[in-house]
Scaffold this motif. Structure first.
Motif, PDB file in Angstrom:
ATOM      1  N   LYS A 150      64.249  73.900  92.422  1.00 16.44           N
ATOM      2  CA  LYS A 150      64.704  72.574  91.980  1.00 16.44           C
ATOM      3  C   LYS A 150      65.871  72.133  92.843  1.00 16.44           C
ATOM      4  O   LYS A 150      67.009  72.046  92.393  1.00 16.44           O
ATOM      5  N   SER A 151      65.600  71.825  94.090  1.00 19.58           N
ATOM      6  CA  SER A 151      66.665  71.464  95.019  1.00 19.58           C
ATOM      7  C   SER A 151      67.134  70.019  94.827  1.00 19.58           C
ATOM      8  O   SER A 151      66.360  69.134  94.500  1.00 19.58           O
ATOM      9  N   VAL A 152      68.443  69.821  95.060  1.00 19.60           N
ATOM     10  CA  VAL A 152      69.007  68.466  95.003  1.00 19.60           C
ATOM     11  C   VAL A 152      69.647  68.095  96.341  1.00 19.60           C
ATOM     12  O   VAL A 152      70.222  67.026  96.467  1.00 19.60           O
ATOM     13  N   MET A 153      69.531  68.982  97.345  1.00 16.97           N
ATOM     14  CA  MET A 153      70.280  68.779  98.577  1.00 16.97           C
ATOM     15  C   MET A 153      69.847  67.530  99.336  1.00 16.97           C
ATOM     16  O   MET A 153      70.697  66.750  99.799  1.00 16.97           O
ATOM     17  N   ALA A 154      68.551  67.304  99.492  1.00 19.08           N
ATOM     18  CA  ALA A 154      68.087  66.157 100.264  1.00 19.08           C
ATOM     19  C   ALA A 154      68.589  64.849  99.650  1.00 19.08           C
ATOM     20  O   ALA A 154      69.095  63.965 100.356  1.00 19.08           O
ATOM     21  N   SER A 155      68.456  64.714  98.340  1.00 22.90           N
ATOM     22  CA  SER A 155      68.913  63.496  97.682  1.00 22.90           C
ATOM     23  C   SER A 155      70.433  63.394  97.717  1.00 22.90           C
ATOM     24  O   SER A 155      70.991  62.302  97.874  1.00 22.90           O
ATOM     25  N   ARG A 156      71.114  64.524  97.557  1.00 27.32           N
ATOM     26  CA  ARG A 156      72.574  64.524  97.572  1.00 27.32           C
ATOM     27  C   ARG A 156      73.115  64.056  98.919  1.00 27.32           C
ATOM     28  O   ARG A 156      74.133  63.363  98.985  1.00 27.32           O
ATOM     29  N   LEU A 157      72.437  64.426 100.003  1.00 30.38           N
ATOM     30  CA  LEU A 157      72.901  64.081 101.343  1.00 30.38           C
ATOM     31  C   LEU A 157      72.240  62.822 101.892  1.00 30.38           C
ATOM     32  O   LEU A 157      72.484  62.446 103.035  1.00 30.38           O
ATOM     33  N   GLY A 158      71.388  62.194 101.083  1.00 34.58           N
ATOM     34  CA  GLY A 158      70.734  60.966 101.523  1.00 34.58           C
ATOM     35  C   GLY A 158      69.752  61.171 102.654  1.00 34.58           C
ATOM     36  O   GLY A 158      69.557  60.282 103.488  1.00 34.58           O
ATOM     37  N   ILE A 159      69.107  62.329 102.705  1.00 34.80           N
ATOM     38  CA  ILE A 159      68.168  62.644 103.785  1.00 34.80           C
ATOM     39  C   ILE A 159      66.775  62.160 103.422  1.00 34.80           C
ATOM     40  O   ILE A 159      66.250  62.469 102.350  1.00 34.80           O
ATOM     41  N   THR A 160      66.173  61.393 104.302  1.00 35.38           N
ATOM     42  CA  THR A 160      64.805  60.916 104.116  1.00 35.38           C
ATOM     43  C   THR A 160      63.996  61.173 105.385  1.00 35.38           C
ATOM     44  O   THR A 160      64.562  61.380 106.461  1.00 35.38           O
ATOM     45  N   GLY A 161      62.691  61.171 105.249  1.00 42.27           N
ATOM     46  CA  GLY A 161      61.821  61.290 106.414  1.00 42.27           C
ATOM     47  C   GLY A 161      61.576  62.696 106.897  1.00 42.27           C
ATOM     48  O   GLY A 161      60.945  62.895 107.936  1.00 42.27           O
ATOM     49  N   VAL A 162      62.061  63.700 106.171  1.00 42.67           N
ATOM     50  CA  VAL A 162      61.800  65.094 106.537  1.00 42.67           C
ATOM     51  C   VAL A 162      60.658  65.589 105.659  1.00 42.67           C
ATOM     52  O   VAL A 162      60.800  65.723 104.447  1.00 42.67           O
ATOM     53  N   GLU A 163      59.524  65.841 106.265  1.00 45.15           N
ATOM     54  CA  GLU A 163      58.310  66.127 105.501  1.00 45.15           C
ATOM     55  C   GLU A 163      58.121  67.610 105.191  1.00 45.15           C
ATOM     56  O   GLU A 163      57.448  67.965 104.222  1.00 45.15           O
ATOM     57  N   LYS A 164      58.689  68.489 106.011  1.00 46.30           N
ATOM     58  CA  LYS A 164      58.467  69.923 105.821  1.00 46.30           C
ATOM     59  C   LYS A 164      59.780  70.660 105.647  1.00 46.30           C
ATOM     60  O   LYS A 164      60.814  70.257 106.196  1.00 46.30           O
ATOM     61  N   GLY A 165      59.715  71.756 104.871  1.00 47.27           N
ATOM     62  CA  GLY A 165      60.919  72.517 104.618  1.00 47.27           C
ATOM     63  C   GLY A 165      60.641  74.005 104.517  1.00 47.27           C
ATOM     64  O   GLY A 165      59.599  74.510 104.957  1.00 47.27           O
ATOM     65  N   LEU A 166      61.573  74.719 103.894  1.00 45.75           N
ATOM     66  CA  LEU A 166      61.513  76.174 103.821  1.00 45.75           C
ATOM     67  C   LEU A 166      60.242  76.681 103.139  1.00 45.75           C
ATOM     68  O   LEU A 166      59.641  77.657 103.582  1.00 45.75           O
ATOM     69  N   SER A 167      59.826  76.028 102.065  1.00 42.40           N
ATOM     70  CA  SER A 167      58.628  76.489 101.363  1.00 42.40           C
ATOM     71  C   SER A 167      57.383  76.376 102.228  1.00 42.40           C
ATOM     72  O   SER A 167      56.477  77.219 102.134  1.00 42.40           O
ATOM     73  N   HIS A 168      57.331  75.369 103.104  1.00 44.32           N
ATOM     74  CA  HIS A 168      56.209  75.248 104.039  1.00 44.32           C
ATOM     75  C   HIS A 168      56.212  76.419 105.018  1.00 44.32           C
ATOM     76  O   HIS A 168      55.176  77.045 105.272  1.00 44.32           O
ATOM     77  N   PHE A 169      57.401  76.717 105.566  1.00 46.61           N
ATOM     78  CA  PHE A 169      57.492  77.798 106.552  1.00 46.61           C
ATOM     79  C   PHE A 169      57.157  79.152 105.934  1.00 46.61           C
ATOM     80  O   PHE A 169      56.387  79.933 106.491  1.00 46.61           O
ATOM     81  N   LEU A 170      57.748  79.442 104.775  1.00 51.60           N
ATOM     82  CA  LEU A 170      57.548  80.753 104.160  1.00 51.60           C
ATOM     83  C   LEU A 170      56.110  80.964 103.704  1.00 51.60           C
ATOM     84  O   LEU A 170      55.651  82.104 103.616  1.00 51.60           O
ATOM     85  N   SER A 171      55.398  79.893 103.412  1.00 50.74           N
ATOM     86  CA  SER A 171      53.997  80.015 103.007  1.00 50.74           C
ATOM     87  C   SER A 171      53.045  79.962 104.195  1.00 50.74           C
ATOM     88  O   SER A 171      51.824  79.927 104.023  1.00 50.74           O
ATOM     89  N   GLY A 172      53.604  79.942 105.422  1.00 55.92           N
ATOM     90  CA  GLY A 172      52.789  80.018 106.629  1.00 55.92           C
ATOM     91  C   GLY A 172      52.134  78.731 107.059  1.00 55.92           C
ATOM     92  O   GLY A 172      51.210  78.738 107.872  1.00 55.92           O
ATOM     93  N   GLN A 173      52.635  77.605 106.572  1.00 51.01           N
ATOM     94  CA  GLN A 173      52.010  76.323 106.895  1.00 51.01           C
ATOM     95  C   GLN A 173      52.541  75.699 108.185  1.00 51.01           C
ATOM     96  O   GLN A 173      51.986  74.710 108.663  1.00 51.01           O
ATOM     97  N   CYS A 174      53.628  76.262 108.734  1.00 50.63           N
ATOM     98  CA  CYS A 174      54.195  75.719 109.964  1.00 50.63           C
ATOM     99  C   CYS A 174      55.089  76.778 110.604  1.00 50.63           C
ATOM    100  O   CYS A 174      55.322  77.851 110.034  1.00 50.63           O
TER     101      CYS A 174
END
Length: 237
Positions: free
Chosen positions: A74-98
């Protein structure tokens, strides 16, 4: 590498001094303390704000730093920092998707990179225990001076203890007047049992009327105690 602009409010003088003190105390813990996890006992104590401010302060002194958002529940970092347009993150990498290069983004702050959590994963514990996660940290050590890992509250879920065995040290964020002593002791014990070295405790959200008393008690004791005050506290005091 994709670049994002971080929306970080200008900090008060007192807050900047507190963060610099935290950064200096971290440096005095030794140059072998490079992978640092930040956790709390319960949600809302300010661990993400502390993680961001510490990473920003490290970058300000010319050191390369990456902030890893390991809260894949339940991350709040992207919204807290006003980050948009980032489609992939840690869960994508750890699950082998990128690959790792697909999820690390540069920021408008020189030498400050960030890895967002990505979407909520159904198996966060297994992902953090994977060789892919430990291998990621080893790769990052070859690139960055510091790796700051923002973990979920350890009083709620076990994730920070899992990350703890791979870290060089841990920082606990405790909200003044809210967190119970026994809970804080239990969280500290869980970190130590995982093999993590607890470098210090950040006492957060201290009321103005108690500020002098807490400074007298905690200021300068870098190994066990620390002090941090958010701008929201300044406004609401």
């Amino acid at each position: 590498m994709k670049k994002v602009n971080l929306s970080i409010e200008k900090k008060s003088y007192a807050t900047r001094e507190a963060v610099r003190t935290l950064r200096t105390n971290l440096q005095f813990c030794g140059d072998d303390k490079r992978v640092i996890l930040v956790t709390s006992c319960v949600p809302g104590e300010g661990k993400t704000s502390v993680s961001v401010s510490l990473a920003e302060s490290i970058a300000d002194m010319g050191k390369s730093v990456i902030l890893v958002d390991a809260d894949i529940r339940k991350s709040v970092m992207a919204s807290r920092l006003g980050i948009t347009g980032v489609e992939k993150g840690l869960s994508h990498f750890l699950s082998g998707q990128c690959v790792l290069a697909d999820v690390i983004v540069a920021t408008n702050i020189p030498k400050f990179h960030i890895l967002l959590s990505g979407p909520e994963a159904p198996n966060p514990t297994e992902l953090l225990e994977s060789k892919r996660f430990s291998g990621m940290l080893e790769s990052m050590k070859n690139v960055y001076d510091y790796i700051i890992i923002d973990c979920p509250p350890l009083g709620v879920v076990i994730d920070a203890a899992i990350v703890g065995r791979l870290s060089d040290g841990a920082i606990m964020v405790v909200e003044a007047g809210k967190t119970k002593y026994r809970l804080a002791q239990n969280v500290k014990g869980q970190l130590e049992n995982s093999g993590a070295t607890v470098l210090g405790v950040v006492l957060n959200k201290v009321e103005r009327k108690n500020q002098k008393r807490y400074y007298n008690k905690y200021y300068g004791s870098y190994k066990y105690e620390g002090y941090y005050r958010t701008d929201d506290d300044e406004k609401n005091a």
